[in-house]
Design a protein around this motif. Structure first.
Motif: not given
Length: 91
Positions: A16-26, A28-36
């Motif tokens: 959640v912190e990564l999503v909030n602090s990143s400029d990447r779309p949710l 892409q963050v989910a894909r990078d983390l291996g989460v739906n």
């Protein structure tokens, strides 16, 4: 975040912190983390609701704080009495 999750609580908070602090779309963050992405979106929404709700008032904690404050006041009175008695007997 109810029930038994296959993801540890700390991982969810970090995600959640990564999503909030990143400029990447949710997504892409989910894909990078291996989460739906919907799972991650749910975590973000839950965290947002929790932060908006503020701290939860726990009556057990409040009762314990009240009890401990009374105990501290009582101990301070006892200490003052003993200090005066020690000063009296030291003469």
């Amino acid at each position: 975040m109810s029930g038994r999750s296959k993801y540890p609580e700390q991982f969810r908070r970090d995600a959640v912190e990564l999503v909030n602090s990143s400029d990447r779309p949710l997504r892409q963050v989910a894909r990078d983390l291996g989460v739906n992405h919907e799972t991650l979106r749910s975590w973000v929404n839950t965290a947002k609701q929790a932060s908006e709700a503020g701290p939860v008032e726990d009556s057990a904690v409040t009762d314990e704080v009240t009890r401990l404050r009374k105990q501290v006041a009582e101990l301070e009175k006892e200490k003052e009495i003993l200090r005066k008695a020690a000063a009296y007997f030291a003469r």
